[in-house]
Structures are given as structure tokens and as C-alpha cells.
Write a protein that holds these residues in place. Sequence first.
Motif, PDB file in Angstrom:
ATOM      1  N   SER A  64       0.810  -1.219   0.000  1.00 12.18           N
ATOM      2  CA  SER A  64       0.000   0.000   0.000  1.00 12.18           C
ATOM      3  C   SER A  64       0.846   1.272   0.000  1.00 12.18           C
ATOM      4  CB  SER A  64      -0.962   0.010   1.188  1.00 12.18           C
ATOM      5  OG  SER A  64      -1.856   1.106   1.062  1.00 12.18           O
ATOM      6  N   SER A  65       1.178   1.717  -1.194  1.00  5.33           N
ATOM      7  CA  SER A  65       1.969   2.941  -1.344  1.00  5.33           C
ATOM      8  C   SER A  65       1.217   4.160  -0.830  1.00  5.33           C
ATOM      9  CB  SER A  65       2.353   3.141  -2.817  1.00  5.33           C
ATOM     10  OG  SER A  65       1.203   3.235  -3.638  1.00  5.33           O
ATOM     11  N   TRP A  66      -0.086   4.196  -1.044  1.00  5.29           N
ATOM     12  CA  TRP A  66      -0.868   5.346  -0.584  1.00  5.29           C
ATOM     13  C   TRP A  66      -0.872   5.419   0.942  1.00  5.29           C
ATOM     14  CZ3 TRP A  66      -1.957   8.529  -4.431  1.00  5.29           C
ATOM     15  CH2 TRP A  66      -2.057   8.006  -5.724  1.00  5.29           C
ATOM     16  N   SER A  67      -0.932   4.277   1.605  1.00  7.73           N
ATOM     17  CA  SER A  67      -0.904   4.262   3.069  1.00  7.73           C
ATOM     18  C   SER A  67       0.430   4.750   3.610  1.00  7.73           C
ATOM     19  CB  SER A  67      -1.155   2.843   3.586  1.00  7.73           C
ATOM     20  OG  SER A  67      -2.432   2.367   3.247  1.00  7.73           O
ATOM     21  N   VAL A 112      -7.987   3.208   1.336  1.00  5.15           N
ATOM     22  CA  VAL A 112      -7.014   3.632   2.340  1.00  5.15           C
ATOM     23  C   VAL A 112      -6.000   4.538   1.656  1.00  5.15           C
ATOM     24  CG1 VAL A 112      -7.241   1.687   3.910  1.00  5.15           C
ATOM     25  CG2 VAL A 112      -5.724   1.473   1.932  1.00  5.15           C
ATOM     26  N   PRO A 113      -5.404   5.434   2.459  1.00  8.46           N
ATOM     27  CA  PRO A 113      -5.533   5.633   3.898  1.00  8.46           C
ATOM     28  C   PRO A 113      -6.743   6.489   4.244  1.00  8.46           C
ATOM     29  CG  PRO A 113      -3.963   7.198   3.041  1.00  8.46           C
ATOM     30  CD  PRO A 113      -4.378   6.335   1.880  1.00  8.46           C
ATOM     31  N   CYS A 114      -7.088   6.439   5.523  1.00  9.89           N
ATOM     32  CA  CYS A 114      -8.120   7.324   6.053  1.00  9.89           C
ATOM     33  C   CYS A 114      -7.720   7.696   7.476  1.00  9.89           C
ATOM     34  CB  CYS A 114      -9.485   6.646   6.038  1.00  9.89           C
ATOM     35  SG  CYS A 114     -10.837   7.734   6.561  1.00  9.89           S
ATOM     36  N   LEU A 115      -7.776   8.981   7.769  1.00 14.24           N
ATOM     37  CA  LEU A 115      -7.420   9.477   9.090  1.00 14.24           C
ATOM     38  C   LEU A 115      -8.685   9.808   9.869  1.00 14.24           C
ATOM     39  CD1 LEU A 115      -4.901  10.512  10.829  1.00 14.24           C
ATOM     40  CD2 LEU A 115      -5.579  12.793  10.023  1.00 14.24           C
ATOM     41  N   HIS A 116      -8.759   9.334  11.109  1.00 14.26           N
ATOM     42  CA  HIS A 116      -9.839   9.695  12.027  1.00 14.26           C
ATOM     43  C   HIS A 116      -9.278  10.626  13.086  1.00 14.26           C
ATOM     44  CE1 HIS A 116     -12.620   5.963  11.262  1.00 14.26           C
ATOM     45  NE2 HIS A 116     -12.140   6.478  10.131  1.00 14.26           N
ATOM     46  N   ASP A 117      -9.936  11.748  13.262  1.00 12.88           N
ATOM     47  CA  ASP A 117      -9.604  12.687  14.330  1.00 12.88           C
ATOM     48  C   ASP A 117     -10.897  12.956  15.078  1.00 12.88           C
ATOM     49  OD1 ASP A 117      -8.597  14.600  16.013  1.00 12.88           O
ATOM     50  OD2 ASP A 117      -8.336  16.150  14.478  1.00 12.88           O
ATOM     51  N   GLU A 141     -14.516  12.682  15.562  1.00 14.18           N
ATOM     52  CA  GLU A 141     -15.602  12.406  14.621  1.00 14.18           C
ATOM     53  C   GLU A 141     -15.257  12.797  13.188  1.00 14.18           C
ATOM     54  OE1 GLU A 141     -18.417  10.777  15.426  1.00 14.18           O
ATOM     55  OE2 GLU A 141     -17.390  10.517  17.356  1.00 14.18           O
ATOM     56  N   ILE A 142     -14.115  13.425  12.990  1.00 11.39           N
ATOM     57  CA  ILE A 142     -13.711  13.879  11.654  1.00 11.39           C
ATOM     58  C   ILE A 142     -13.068  12.722  10.900  1.00 11.39           C
ATOM     59  CG2 ILE A 142     -12.193  15.447  10.371  1.00 11.39           C
ATOM     60  CD1 ILE A 142     -12.481  17.417  12.705  1.00 11.39           C
ATOM     61  N   ARG A 143     -13.448  12.564   9.639  1.00 13.15           N
ATOM     62  CA  ARG A 143     -12.850  11.573   8.744  1.00 13.15           C
ATOM     63  C   ARG A 143     -12.166  12.316   7.605  1.00 13.15           C
ATOM     64  NH1 ARG A 143     -14.163   9.519  12.692  1.00 13.15           N
ATOM     65  NH2 ARG A 143     -15.552   7.756  13.074  1.00 13.15           N
ATOM     66  N   VAL A 144     -10.904  12.009   7.379  1.00 10.12           N
ATOM     67  CA  VAL A 144     -10.153  12.625   6.283  1.00 10.12           C
ATOM     68  C   VAL A 144      -9.610  11.508   5.411  1.00 10.12           C
ATOM     69  CG1 VAL A 144      -8.375  14.292   5.643  1.00 10.12           C
ATOM     70  CG2 VAL A 144      -9.463  14.448   7.897  1.00 10.12           C
ATOM     71  N   TRP A 145     -10.026  11.457   4.175  1.00  4.24           N
ATOM     72  CA  TRP A 145      -9.576  10.404   3.277  1.00  4.24           C
ATOM     73  C   TRP A 145      -8.767  11.025   2.141  1.00  4.24           C
ATOM     74  CZ3 TRP A 145     -14.362  12.384   3.783  1.00  4.24           C
ATOM     75  CH2 TRP A 145     -15.020  12.857   2.646  1.00  4.24           C
ATOM     76  N   ASP A 146      -7.980  10.184   1.473  1.00  9.06           N
ATOM     77  CA  ASP A 146      -7.032  10.557   0.428  1.00  9.06           C
ATOM     78  C   ASP A 146      -5.753  11.087   1.068  1.00  9.06           C
ATOM     79  OD1 ASP A 146      -6.730  11.228  -2.709  1.00  9.06           O
ATOM     80  OD2 ASP A 146      -5.753  12.753  -1.506  1.00  9.06           O
ATOM     81  N   SER A 147      -4.621  10.564   0.601  1.00 11.19           N
ATOM     82  CA  SER A 147      -3.348  10.881   1.239  1.00 11.19           C
ATOM     83  C   SER A 147      -3.015  12.369   1.192  1.00 11.19           C
ATOM     84  CB  SER A 147      -2.216  10.058   0.613  1.00 11.19           C
ATOM     85  OG  SER A 147      -2.126  10.284  -0.781  1.00 11.19           O
ATOM     86  N   PHE A 148      -3.353  13.050   0.084  1.00  9.43           N
ATOM     87  CA  PHE A 148      -3.033  14.470   0.014  1.00  9.43           C
ATOM     88  C   PHE A 148      -3.904  15.264   0.984  1.00  9.43           C
ATOM     89  CE2 PHE A 148      -1.609  18.442  -1.535  1.00  9.43           C
ATOM     90  CZ  PHE A 148      -0.475  18.203  -2.297  1.00  9.43           C
TER      91      PHE A 148
END
Length: 231
Positions: A12-15, A53-58, A60-67
Motif C-alpha cells: 500500500s503505497s498510498w498508506s 485507504v488511507p483514512c485518518l480519524h480525528d 468524529e472527523i474523517r479525512v480520506w485521500d493521502s493528500f
Amino acid sequence: MYQLFIANKNYSSWSLRPWVLMKALGIEFEERLVPFEAENFERYRHFSPNGLVPCLHDGEIRVWDSFAIVEYLAERHPGVWPSDAPARAFARSAAAEMHAGYGTLRAICTMNCGVRARPKEMTPALQRDIARFCEVWTEGLQRFGGPFLAGSDFTAVDAFFAPVAYRVQTYGLELPPEAAAYAERLRQFPAMREWYEAAMAEPWREPGHEAEIAAVATIIADERQAVPASS
């Protein structure tokens, strides 16, 4: 604490991009690794809005896409991008180019950290992609003094090119000396070594990714730990 959802470190290069950046900057997070299977979309939709993937959880916030993850972190933590304006402009441009481009490199030199292989065909398009990332690397190193692409510190632009360093190793790609030295420098970076060692120890093989590399390259060696017979 942040949670970072990723997939197999071997593939998983994106991860890798947000993972290695957060490690490099000392941004604490909980790693949540969900291995690839034949069908990922519905499983991954439980934690990632786009089923990837990846997806960041902060919280309740969800942030997807590596950029998007990198930009979200840049709003909250120093050091994601260079402080120097010309270096920052270069870093953002080069990272965006990597994020959106190099399609032939991705298709013919898929990320598989643990094997050693040779592309079955060094097409003109692949050669152009290799020449281009070498050009970007050389420009950054020479303009900003190294040892990283935008100066003395590891920043997001290095994270975006980190998977290329593994591709260079996997496929034995021949690079000009300065670019080859940078690729080796990335592979020896402590967070990159941590990722690689974990990738080598993974007990999983995903047939789709294995077939993908076999279709475009001749496998010379497999340095991963053996898969248990019961797997």
C-alpha cells in the motif's frame, strides 16, 4: 489521538505516505491496519467514506485521500511543509505531481516491498516517468541543499516519493548517482526502515496484488517471511 487506517505495508503505497510523515514528525497516532482482500470496498467503507485507504480519524472527523490527510495535518502541526516559501512551493508542486501522475510507473512497477523483480518491458512511457522523477529529485536536492528534497528536513514531498524508493529497489531501476543516493537515503530513514521491516514480516499474501506484479515483471527473489501453511 489520531487513528490512521492503512492496508498491507508490503503493497500500500498510498498508506505509506501519511504514515511515514507522521512518524517522521513525531505526530502520535494509532495504526489500524486492515489487510487487502479480493473485495475491499464494503469493508473499507466502514471506516473510510470512499472505501479506500488511507483514512485518518480525528475524533468524529474523517479525512480520506493521502493528500487531504497531509493538508489536514499541515493545519495542525509544524514541519509538514517547508517554512521557506520557494521550497514550500516546490514541495507542494512536486508532491501534487506525484499524487496525480506517473501512471506508467505505477502500472508497471507496482509496489511490492518484499520481492525483487525486473520489468518485462522498459517501455518509453516508463522510461519517461523514471527520467522525470529523477529530474524532480535532482532539482530539489540541488536548489535546497539536501539531504531531503526541500532542504534539511524530511517533509511531505519526501513522504510522497517514499514509495518510489521501494520501487527502485524492487525493480532494480538504474538511476543517476544523485537520484540513486537519495532513494537509498529514503530507504535508510528510520521510519522507512520500520515500515519495511513490518512489511517483510506480514503473514498475508493478496492474490490480486501478487498477480499484478507477475503480469508485468519477472520475479527474481522473494525476501518476505514465509506464509504459514495454515494461511
